[in-house]
Structures are given as C-alpha cells and as structure tokens.
Scaffold this motif. Structure first.
Motif, PDB file in Angstrom:
ATOM      1  N   ALA A 121       0.811  -1.227   0.000  1.00  0.00           N
ATOM      2  CA  ALA A 121       0.000   0.000   0.000  1.00  0.00           C
ATOM      3  C   ALA A 121       0.841   1.272   0.000  1.00  0.00           C
ATOM      4  O   ALA A 121       0.414   2.298  -0.527  1.00  0.00           O
ATOM      5  CB  ALA A 121      -0.945  -0.007   1.198  1.00  0.00           C
ATOM      6  N   ASN A 122       2.041   1.228   0.572  1.00  0.00           N
ATOM      7  CA  ASN A 122       2.879   2.419   0.642  1.00  0.00           C
ATOM      8  C   ASN A 122       3.789   2.601  -0.573  1.00  0.00           C
ATOM      9  O   ASN A 122       4.541   3.565  -0.633  1.00  0.00           O
ATOM     10  CB  ASN A 122       3.732   2.394   1.912  1.00  0.00           C
ATOM     11  CG  ASN A 122       2.884   2.555   3.159  1.00  0.00           C
ATOM     12  OD1 ASN A 122       1.879   3.246   3.131  1.00  0.00           O
ATOM     13  ND2 ASN A 122       3.280   1.907   4.236  1.00  0.00           N
ATOM     14  N   ALA A 123       3.730   1.692  -1.524  1.00  0.00           N
ATOM     15  CA  ALA A 123       4.543   1.826  -2.737  1.00  0.00           C
ATOM     16  C   ALA A 123       3.956   2.937  -3.607  1.00  0.00           C
ATOM     17  O   ALA A 123       2.745   3.138  -3.643  1.00  0.00           O
ATOM     18  CB  ALA A 123       4.570   0.513  -3.500  1.00  0.00           C
ATOM     19  N   SER A 124       4.835   3.639  -4.307  1.00  0.00           N
ATOM     20  CA  SER A 124       4.397   4.726  -5.191  1.00  0.00           C
ATOM     21  C   SER A 124       4.821   4.421  -6.619  1.00  0.00           C
ATOM     22  O   SER A 124       6.019   4.261  -6.900  1.00  0.00           O
ATOM     23  CB  SER A 124       5.034   6.050  -4.771  1.00  0.00           C
ATOM     24  OG  SER A 124       4.664   6.376  -3.458  1.00  0.00           O
ATOM     25  N   SER A 125       3.857   4.351  -7.510  1.00  0.00           N
ATOM     26  CA  SER A 125       4.152   4.186  -8.932  1.00  0.00           C
ATOM     27  C   SER A 125       4.388   5.570  -9.515  1.00  0.00           C
ATOM     28  O   SER A 125       3.598   6.485  -9.303  1.00  0.00           O
ATOM     29  CB  SER A 125       2.985   3.515  -9.641  1.00  0.00           C
ATOM     30  OG  SER A 125       2.818   2.208  -9.174  1.00  0.00           O
ATOM     31  N   ILE A 126       5.495   5.703 -10.251  1.00  0.00           N
ATOM     32  CA  ILE A 126       5.833   6.980 -10.863  1.00  0.00           C
ATOM     33  C   ILE A 126       6.106   6.748 -12.346  1.00  0.00           C
ATOM     34  O   ILE A 126       5.933   5.637 -12.845  1.00  0.00           O
ATOM     35  CB  ILE A 126       7.026   7.647 -10.140  1.00  0.00           C
ATOM     36  CG1 ILE A 126       8.249   6.730 -10.124  1.00  0.00           C
ATOM     37  CG2 ILE A 126       6.639   8.012  -8.710  1.00  0.00           C
ATOM     38  CD1 ILE A 126       9.479   7.364  -9.506  1.00  0.00           C
ATOM     39  N   ALA A 127       6.544   7.769 -13.038  1.00  0.00           N
ATOM     40  CA  ALA A 127       6.761   7.696 -14.484  1.00  0.00           C
ATOM     41  C   ALA A 127       7.810   6.646 -14.855  1.00  0.00           C
ATOM     42  O   ALA A 127       8.618   6.224 -14.022  1.00  0.00           O
ATOM     43  CB  ALA A 127       7.189   9.061 -15.005  1.00  0.00           C
ATOM     44  N   ASN A 128       7.786   6.249 -16.107  1.00  0.00           N
ATOM     45  CA  ASN A 128       8.767   5.322 -16.682  1.00  0.00           C
ATOM     46  C   ASN A 128       8.775   3.949 -16.013  1.00  0.00           C
ATOM     47  O   ASN A 128       9.825   3.335 -15.871  1.00  0.00           O
ATOM     48  CB  ASN A 128      10.174   5.933 -16.665  1.00  0.00           C
ATOM     49  CG  ASN A 128      10.268   7.178 -17.495  1.00  0.00           C
ATOM     50  OD1 ASN A 128       9.631   7.270 -18.548  1.00  0.00           O
ATOM     51  ND2 ASN A 128      11.026   8.153 -17.036  1.00  0.00           N
ATOM     52  N   ASN A 129       7.593   3.495 -15.604  1.00  0.00           N
ATOM     53  CA  ASN A 129       7.444   2.183 -14.955  1.00  0.00           C
ATOM     54  C   ASN A 129       8.337   2.020 -13.732  1.00  0.00           C
ATOM     55  O   ASN A 129       8.808   0.930 -13.431  1.00  0.00           O
ATOM     56  CB  ASN A 129       7.675   1.042 -15.945  1.00  0.00           C
ATOM     57  CG  ASN A 129       6.540   0.912 -16.914  1.00  0.00           C
ATOM     58  OD1 ASN A 129       5.394   1.168 -16.575  1.00  0.00           O
ATOM     59  ND2 ASN A 129       6.845   0.522 -18.142  1.00  0.00           N
ATOM     60  N   ARG A 130       8.564   3.116 -13.036  1.00  0.00           N
ATOM     61  CA  ARG A 130       9.329   3.075 -11.793  1.00  0.00           C
ATOM     62  C   ARG A 130       8.358   2.941 -10.621  1.00  0.00           C
ATOM     63  O   ARG A 130       7.249   3.470 -10.646  1.00  0.00           O
ATOM     64  CB  ARG A 130      10.142   4.353 -11.585  1.00  0.00           C
ATOM     65  CG  ARG A 130      11.168   4.678 -12.658  1.00  0.00           C
ATOM     66  CD  ARG A 130      12.281   3.650 -12.687  1.00  0.00           C
ATOM     67  NE  ARG A 130      13.478   4.128 -13.339  1.00  0.00           N
ATOM     68  CZ  ARG A 130      13.724   4.031 -14.638  1.00  0.00           C
ATOM     69  NH1 ARG A 130      12.834   3.520 -15.450  1.00  0.00           N
ATOM     70  NH2 ARG A 130      14.871   4.458 -15.129  1.00  0.00           N
ATOM     71  N   VAL A 131       8.820   2.246  -9.602  1.00  0.00           N
ATOM     72  CA  VAL A 131       8.061   2.108  -8.360  1.00  0.00           C
ATOM     73  C   VAL A 131       9.010   2.389  -7.212  1.00  0.00           C
ATOM     74  O   VAL A 131      10.154   1.917  -7.209  1.00  0.00           O
ATOM     75  CB  VAL A 131       7.441   0.700  -8.208  1.00  0.00           C
ATOM     76  CG1 VAL A 131       6.687   0.577  -6.893  1.00  0.00           C
ATOM     77  CG2 VAL A 131       6.520   0.384  -9.387  1.00  0.00           C
ATOM     78  N   VAL A 132       8.546   3.169  -6.252  1.00  0.00           N
ATOM     79  CA  VAL A 132       9.326   3.488  -5.058  1.00  0.00           C
ATOM     80  C   VAL A 132       8.705   2.737  -3.884  1.00  0.00           C
ATOM     81  O   VAL A 132       7.514   2.894  -3.596  1.00  0.00           O
ATOM     82  CB  VAL A 132       9.330   5.001  -4.768  1.00  0.00           C
ATOM     83  CG1 VAL A 132      10.142   5.301  -3.516  1.00  0.00           C
ATOM     84  CG2 VAL A 132       9.860   5.781  -5.970  1.00  0.00           C
ATOM     85  N   PHE A 133       9.515   1.917  -3.240  1.00  0.00           N
ATOM     86  CA  PHE A 133       9.082   1.163  -2.058  1.00  0.00           C
ATOM     87  C   PHE A 133       9.708   1.780  -0.819  1.00  0.00           C
ATOM     88  O   PHE A 133      10.887   2.149  -0.837  1.00  0.00           O
ATOM     89  CB  PHE A 133       9.538  -0.300  -2.146  1.00  0.00           C
ATOM     90  CG  PHE A 133       8.863  -1.104  -3.210  1.00  0.00           C
ATOM     91  CD1 PHE A 133       7.672  -1.765  -2.952  1.00  0.00           C
ATOM     92  CD2 PHE A 133       9.411  -1.202  -4.473  1.00  0.00           C
ATOM     93  CE1 PHE A 133       7.053  -2.516  -3.937  1.00  0.00           C
ATOM     94  CE2 PHE A 133       8.803  -1.945  -5.466  1.00  0.00           C
ATOM     95  CZ  PHE A 133       7.621  -2.608  -5.198  1.00  0.00           C
ATOM     96  N   ASN A 134       8.932   1.877   0.234  1.00  0.00           N
ATOM     97  CA  ASN A 134       9.447   2.277   1.539  1.00  0.00           C
ATOM     98  C   ASN A 134       9.940   1.007   2.226  1.00  0.00           C
ATOM     99  O   ASN A 134       9.220   0.019   2.290  1.00  0.00           O
ATOM    100  CB  ASN A 134       8.358   2.933   2.377  1.00  0.00           C
ATOM    101  CG  ASN A 134       7.881   4.215   1.757  1.00  0.00           C
ATOM    102  OD1 ASN A 134       8.660   4.989   1.229  1.00  0.00           O
ATOM    103  ND2 ASN A 134       6.584   4.450   1.795  1.00  0.00           N
ATOM    104  N   VAL A 135      11.159   1.045   2.725  1.00  0.00           N
ATOM    105  CA  VAL A 135      11.778  -0.133   3.321  1.00  0.00           C
ATOM    106  C   VAL A 135      12.085   0.142   4.783  1.00  0.00           C
ATOM    107  O   VAL A 135      12.537   1.230   5.142  1.00  0.00           O
ATOM    108  CB  VAL A 135      13.076  -0.504   2.566  1.00  0.00           C
ATOM    109  CG1 VAL A 135      13.779  -1.684   3.217  1.00  0.00           C
ATOM    110  CG2 VAL A 135      12.785  -0.788   1.102  1.00  0.00           C
ATOM    111  N   LYS A 136      11.846  -0.865   5.594  1.00  0.00           N
ATOM    112  CA  LYS A 136      12.122  -0.812   7.032  1.00  0.00           C
ATOM    113  C   LYS A 136      11.438   0.381   7.690  1.00  0.00           C
ATOM    114  O   LYS A 136      12.069   1.275   8.235  1.00  0.00           O
ATOM    115  CB  LYS A 136      13.612  -0.805   7.337  1.00  0.00           C
ATOM    116  CG  LYS A 136      13.896  -1.118   8.809  1.00  0.00           C
ATOM    117  CD  LYS A 136      15.371  -1.151   9.090  1.00  0.00           C
ATOM    118  CE  LYS A 136      15.687  -1.450  10.520  1.00  0.00           C
ATOM    119  NZ  LYS A 136      14.940  -0.731  11.524  1.00  0.00           N
ATOM    120  N   GLY A 137      10.120   0.384   7.587  1.00  0.00           N
ATOM    121  CA  GLY A 137       9.342   1.438   8.226  1.00  0.00           C
ATOM    122  C   GLY A 137       9.632   2.811   7.669  1.00  0.00           C
ATOM    123  O   GLY A 137       9.640   3.794   8.396  1.00  0.00           O
TER     124      GLY A 137
END
Length: 97
Positions: A46-62
């Motif tokens: 749920a906290n992952a963010s999809s951004i441009a160019n098929n990139r995804v940002v994951f939050n790691v370790k809280g």
C-alpha cells in the motif's frame, strides 16, 4: 518476478545491517509475485508509489530507506535502480535513475 540484481541489495545491507531483514523480505515477496500492473503492486504494498517510466518506489524498514525499481511488466523483470536513505533519495531523479 525476476529481480536484477540481488547483489545490489546485498551490498546495501552489508553497509546498513539493520536493513537486511526488510530487504530480504521484499526480495522474497517480489520474486514470488506476478505483477502485471502498478495496481497489483499497490494491492500488496500500500505504501509503494508508482511513478513515471514504470518506476516504483518502495518504503523499506518502516520508511527508513527507499528502494526504486524499474519494472518490465510484459516480461516479468524488476530492475533494482536505487536503494538508499531518504537524504540520498532526495538527491536522485526517481523517474530516470
């Protein structure tokens, strides 16, 4: 999903040992996933963010660290593009890294 490359994660957790368990968990979950779209990722992270160019940002370790991946949904490959602290993340362009 096929993850390229695990060694990037290993190198990071060797210098940030407190991240090892969280990164291993992410790797296990991602390698057993079958993500077909950003919606699939969002339903599992749920906290992952999809951004441009098929990139995804994951939050790691809280949300202590940020992991940026590029995903080729059509062939099931996840390319690790960046792992770092928030301060390091703020210095990169997540959409192009």
């Amino acid at each position: 999903m096929r993850i390229l490359s695990r060694s990037t994660l290993r190198d990071f957790w060797e210098s940030h040992p407190e991240s090892e368990e969280a990164l291993k968990t992410w790797y296990y979950e991602a390698s057993h996933a079958n993500w077909q779209s950003p919606i699939d990722i969002k339903s599992a992270h749920a906290n992952a963010s999809s951004i441009a160019n098929n990139r995804v940002v994951f939050n790691v370790k809280g949300n202590t660290y940020r992991l940026i991946v590029a995903i080729r949904y059509d062939i099931g490959i996840v390319f690790i593009r960046f792992i770092g602290t928030h301060a390091e993340y703020d210095k990169v362009d997540a959409e192009t890294i």
